[in-house]
Design a protein around this motif. Structure first.
Motif, PDB file in Angstrom:
ATOM      1  N   LYS A  40       0.830  -1.199   0.000  1.00 28.90           N
ATOM      2  CA  LYS A  40       0.000   0.000   0.000  1.00 28.90           C
ATOM      3  C   LYS A  40       0.870   1.257   0.000  1.00 28.90           C
ATOM      4  O   LYS A  40       1.841   1.353   0.767  1.00 28.90           O
ATOM      5  CB  LYS A  40      -0.921  -0.009   1.227  1.00 28.90           C
ATOM      6  N   ASN A  41       0.537   2.213  -0.861  1.00 30.74           N
ATOM      7  CA  ASN A  41       1.216   3.510  -0.983  1.00 30.74           C
ATOM      8  C   ASN A  41       2.691   3.387  -1.360  1.00 30.74           C
ATOM      9  O   ASN A  41       3.471   4.294  -1.086  1.00 30.74           O
ATOM     10  CB  ASN A  41       1.073   4.339   0.298  1.00 30.74           C
ATOM     11  N   SER A  42       3.086   2.292  -1.994  1.00 28.94           N
ATOM     12  CA  SER A  42       4.488   2.071  -2.335  1.00 28.94           C
ATOM     13  C   SER A  42       4.676   1.869  -3.833  1.00 28.94           C
ATOM     14  O   SER A  42       3.849   1.249  -4.495  1.00 28.94           O
ATOM     15  CB  SER A  42       5.024   0.839  -1.591  1.00 28.94           C
ATOM     16  N   GLY A  43       5.790   2.367  -4.328  1.00 35.40           N
ATOM     17  CA  GLY A  43       6.203   2.132  -5.698  1.00 35.40           C
ATOM     18  C   GLY A  43       7.454   1.280  -5.766  1.00 35.40           C
ATOM     19  O   GLY A  43       8.110   1.216  -6.806  1.00 35.40           O
ATOM     20  N   VAL A  44       7.794   0.620  -4.669  1.00 30.52           N
ATOM     21  CA  VAL A  44       8.999  -0.206  -4.599  1.00 30.52           C
ATOM     22  C   VAL A  44       8.654  -1.647  -4.978  1.00 30.52           C
ATOM     23  O   VAL A  44       7.732  -2.240  -4.417  1.00 30.52           O
ATOM     24  CB  VAL A  44       9.604  -0.166  -3.176  1.00 30.52           C
ATOM     25  N   SER A  67       7.188  -6.564 -27.769  1.00 32.46           N
ATOM     26  CA  SER A  67       7.173  -5.441 -26.844  1.00 32.46           C
ATOM     27  C   SER A  67       6.241  -5.791 -25.689  1.00 32.46           C
ATOM     28  O   SER A  67       5.578  -6.832 -25.702  1.00 32.46           O
ATOM     29  CB  SER A  67       6.712  -4.157 -27.545  1.00 32.46           C
ATOM     30  N   VAL A  68       6.208  -4.929 -24.697  1.00 34.65           N
ATOM     31  CA  VAL A  68       5.338  -5.141 -23.548  1.00 34.65           C
ATOM     32  C   VAL A  68       4.623  -3.833 -23.218  1.00 34.65           C
ATOM     33  O   VAL A  68       5.202  -2.754 -23.304  1.00 34.65           O
ATOM     34  CB  VAL A  68       6.128  -5.666 -22.321  1.00 34.65           C
ATOM     35  N   ASN A  69       3.349  -3.964 -22.888  1.00 27.95           N
ATOM     36  CA  ASN A  69       2.578  -2.847 -22.341  1.00 27.95           C
ATOM     37  C   ASN A  69       2.493  -3.074 -20.845  1.00 27.95           C
ATOM     38  O   ASN A  69       2.120  -4.171 -20.405  1.00 27.95           O
ATOM     39  CB  ASN A  69       1.171  -2.812 -22.930  1.00 27.95           C
ATOM     40  N   ILE A  70       2.850  -2.064 -20.073  1.00 34.99           N
ATOM     41  CA  ILE A  70       2.701  -2.164 -18.621  1.00 34.99           C
ATOM     42  C   ILE A  70       1.650  -1.152 -18.180  1.00 34.99           C
ATOM     43  O   ILE A  70       1.611  -0.022 -18.659  1.00 34.99           O
ATOM     44  CB  ILE A  70       4.034  -2.000 -17.866  1.00 34.99           C
ATOM     45  N   PHE A  71       0.763  -1.617 -17.285  1.00 37.96           N
ATOM     46  CA  PHE A  71      -0.379  -0.825 -16.832  1.00 37.96           C
ATOM     47  C   PHE A  71      -0.327  -0.749 -15.308  1.00 37.96           C
ATOM     48  O   PHE A  71      -0.472  -1.770 -14.638  1.00 37.96           O
ATOM     49  CB  PHE A  71      -1.687  -1.484 -17.258  1.00 37.96           C
ATOM     50  N   ALA A  72      -0.143   0.446 -14.772  1.00 36.47           N
ATOM     51  CA  ALA A  72      -0.030   0.616 -13.327  1.00 36.47           C
ATOM     52  C   ALA A  72      -1.339   1.120 -12.733  1.00 36.47           C
ATOM     53  O   ALA A  72      -2.004   1.981 -13.316  1.00 36.47           O
ATOM     54  CB  ALA A  72       1.094   1.579 -13.002  1.00 36.47           C
ATOM     55  N   PHE A  73      -1.666   0.581 -11.570  1.00 35.46           N
ATOM     56  CA  PHE A  73      -2.915   0.888 -10.879  1.00 35.46           C
ATOM     57  C   PHE A  73      -2.650   1.238  -9.417  1.00 35.46           C
ATOM     58  O   PHE A  73      -1.574   0.993  -8.895  1.00 35.46           O
ATOM     59  CB  PHE A  73      -3.855  -0.330 -10.921  1.00 35.46           C
ATOM     60  N   ALA A  74      -3.669   1.760  -8.778  1.00 39.51           N
ATOM     61  CA  ALA A  74      -3.646   2.009  -7.336  1.00 39.51           C
ATOM     62  C   ALA A  74      -5.007   1.623  -6.782  1.00 39.51           C
ATOM     63  O   ALA A  74      -6.002   1.606  -7.500  1.00 39.51           O
ATOM     64  CB  ALA A  74      -3.349   3.471  -7.041  1.00 39.51           C
ATOM     65  N   SER A  75      -5.043   1.312  -5.504  1.00 38.66           N
ATOM     66  CA  SER A  75      -6.317   0.980  -4.868  1.00 38.66           C
ATOM     67  C   SER A  75      -6.967   2.247  -4.328  1.00 38.66           C
ATOM     68  O   SER A  75      -6.300   3.252  -4.088  1.00 38.66           O
ATOM     69  CB  SER A  75      -6.123  -0.050  -3.751  1.00 38.66           C
ATOM     70  N   ALA A  76      -8.256   2.172  -4.132  1.00 40.83           N
ATOM     71  CA  ALA A  76      -9.039   3.340  -3.716  1.00 40.83           C
ATOM     72  C   ALA A  76      -8.679   3.831  -2.317  1.00 40.83           C
ATOM     73  O   ALA A  76      -9.009   4.958  -1.957  1.00 40.83           O
ATOM     74  CB  ALA A  76     -10.528   3.020  -3.792  1.00 40.83           C
ATOM     75  N   ASP A  77      -7.995   3.012  -1.527  1.00 40.52           N
ATOM     76  CA  ASP A  77      -7.627   3.432  -0.173  1.00 40.52           C
ATOM     77  C   ASP A  77      -6.211   3.994  -0.086  1.00 40.52           C
ATOM     78  O   ASP A  77      -5.720   4.282   0.990  1.00 40.52           O
ATOM     79  CB  ASP A  77      -7.788   2.274   0.813  1.00 40.52           C
ATOM     80  N   GLU A  78      -5.564   4.208  -1.224  1.00 45.48           N
ATOM     81  CA  GLU A  78      -4.211   4.750  -1.205  1.00 45.48           C
ATOM     82  C   GLU A  78      -4.239   6.269  -1.350  1.00 45.48           C
ATOM     83  O   GLU A  78      -5.082   6.817  -2.052  1.00 45.48           O
ATOM     84  CB  GLU A  78      -3.368   4.146  -2.337  1.00 45.48           C
ATOM     85  N   SER A  79      -3.292   6.924  -0.691  1.00 42.60           N
ATOM     86  CA  SER A  79      -3.201   8.380  -0.813  1.00 42.60           C
ATOM     87  C   SER A  79      -2.461   8.713  -2.103  1.00 42.60           C
ATOM     88  O   SER A  79      -1.527   8.029  -2.484  1.00 42.60           O
ATOM     89  CB  SER A  79      -2.479   8.967   0.405  1.00 42.60           C
ATOM     90  N   ASP A  80      -2.914   9.730  -2.801  1.00 41.35           N
ATOM     91  CA  ASP A  80      -2.331  10.197  -4.059  1.00 41.35           C
ATOM     92  C   ASP A  80      -2.181   9.050  -5.061  1.00 41.35           C
ATOM     93  O   ASP A  80      -1.082   8.708  -5.508  1.00 41.35           O
ATOM     94  CB  ASP A  80      -0.990  10.886  -3.808  1.00 41.35           C
TER      95      ASP A  80
END
Length: 142
Positions: A40-44, A67-80
């Motif tokens: 949670k809240n990490s990009g590591v 090639s590769v497509n990478i898709f980054a997401f976050a959960s609704a309970d994460e800040s920013d």
């Protein structure tokens, strides 16, 4: 070095992400794609996720036409959420490049909470669903 991705003119440590044209056709099924999960809240990138990324990098190195497509997401309970998904996208992109993948073999997109991998769009979802959205999914392209 710049890479086209998904939020106009956003640059993180030298990599540009352009989120305007994420999908040429229908939206992919992100829930079925392989994914790297994050805290949670990490990009590591967690140590236990690096093996899968190393295999992905080796596949791309052995197949330069892929090639590769990478898709980054976050959960609704994460800040920013947008920023944390951008950090995740950037971390995976950097890992692949450092491990020998050519920059033009990678397209990177970040979505924050604007797209969910599983339909969970609020912070009251069960933890397991929230965790699935703390991720970078990837798709190999021939």
């Amino acid at each position: 070095q710049n890479i086209a991705t998904t939020q106009p003119n956003t640059t993180v440590e030298g990599f540009a992400h352009d989120n305007n044209r994420a999908f040429e056709t229908a939206q992919p099924d992100f829930g079925r794609m392989p994914a790297i999960l994050f805290e949670k809240n990490s990009g590591v990138i967690a140590e236990n996720s690096k093996a899968a990324l190393k295999v992905l990098a080796q596949t791309l190195i052995k197949n330069p036409a892929m090639s590769v497509n990478i898709f980054a997401f976050a959960s609704a309970d994460e800040s920013d959420a947008r920023q944390v998904s951008l950090q995740r996208s950037d971390a995976v992109l950097r890992y692949l490049i450092i491990n020998g993948v050519e920059l033009d073999q990678v397209k990177s997109f970040y979505h924050g909470t604007t797209i969910s991998r599983n339909g969970c769009a609020n912070p009251n979802c069960p933890e397991g669903l929230l965790q699935q959205n703390r991720a970078v999914a990837y798709q190999l392209v021939q």
